[in-house]
Design an enzyme around this catalytic site. Sequence first.
Site, short mmCIF file in Angstrom:
data_model
loop_
_atom_site.label_atom_id
_atom_site.label_comp_id
_atom_site.label_asym_id
_atom_site.label_seq_id
_atom_site.Cartn_x
_atom_site.Cartn_y
_atom_site.Cartn_z
N SER A 143 60.42 4.11 33.95
CA SER A 143 59.30 3.22 33.73
C SER A 143 57.99 3.98 33.90
CB SER A 143 59.35 2.06 34.74
OG SER A 143 58.14 1.32 34.74
N TYR A 156 60.20 -1.74 43.66
CA TYR A 156 60.60 -1.25 42.34
C TYR A 156 59.91 0.08 42.02
CZ TYR A 156 61.21 -1.28 37.23
OH TYR A 156 61.51 -0.95 35.94
#
Length: 342
Positions: A143, A156
């Site tokens: 990501s 996360y």
Amino acid sequence: MRGRPAPRVAVITGASAGVGRATARLLARRGMRIALLARGGAGLRGAAEDVRAGGGVALPIETDVSEYAQVEAAAERATSELGPIDLWINDAFASVFAPFGEIGPEEFRRVTEVCYLGYVYGTRVALDRMRTRRAGTIVQVGSALAYRSIPLQSAYCGAKHAIVGFTEALRCELLHDRSPVRVTMVHLPAVNTPQFDWVLSRLRNRARPVPPIYQPEIAARAIVYAADHPGRREYWVGASTVGTILANRCVPGLLDRYLARAGYSGQQTAQSADRDRPANLWHPVDDGSGADPGAHGSFDAHARTRSPLLWLSRYRGPLAAGLLSAGTVAGVLLRTARRHRR
């Protein structure tokens, strides 16, 4: 006349929904044999149907990637029933949307075990088999938040940063060993997946991806392309991803202050959150009688179906992609500076 080569074998974690689901559909068109790993039974059944309808062979395996024994058993079953594993894609994840102080220690551990250790375990069982055959590719689905963290997603973001550190160390070891096994990363922007409807959230309003938002098929195409061309260290999907990462490197303090002001509202809609809706941190929401989540989330109206950066990197080379990214960086820096002065 020689017969056609046997279909290759792939394993996808997090295959029941979102990006993993879209990637399985794309690989199925090649007639591949695909082991689908996830926790939710309804999503796995739907993913298996997609693969078979697309011309592939599906092997759904209910697996919690935070448990090494389950990942090892899934790899063993995939090898036994489908054949030697050529491609392993790590994509499973879990998250909590909340300020750090509102995330319990056990919840933080759970996110880390799924998002980070799940990748470590998947990589380990794949390498154990690929090294023996001296062939194979591992794709880590990362990501933009692996390089630029944002508020409300500390667990996360920490896991995604850890994946980068782990993968870079592993790549050096493979190079030292002159191993033909390849590992690469694909860093995604905001994607319209079902996660925003089932992630554990303590936000006042409904969670949403930070624009620009892309459809999961864009991510799937990038992952498959990376699997076909694993010689590059990493791929970035979406010019906004590259721009944000480079802006963070150029003006990190300025970006910190901007995200402190805009990062909370930018991750929430105007609609109040439903405090009673189920979350999938500990148990899949599509288990038992749950509905098949599919690949898309609730933001189809706002999601892009094209990524100029991905297209340029594939067909016009890194120079053209770099020029587009440079323009994006300039735009991000300018917008950030303007908003900070307000």
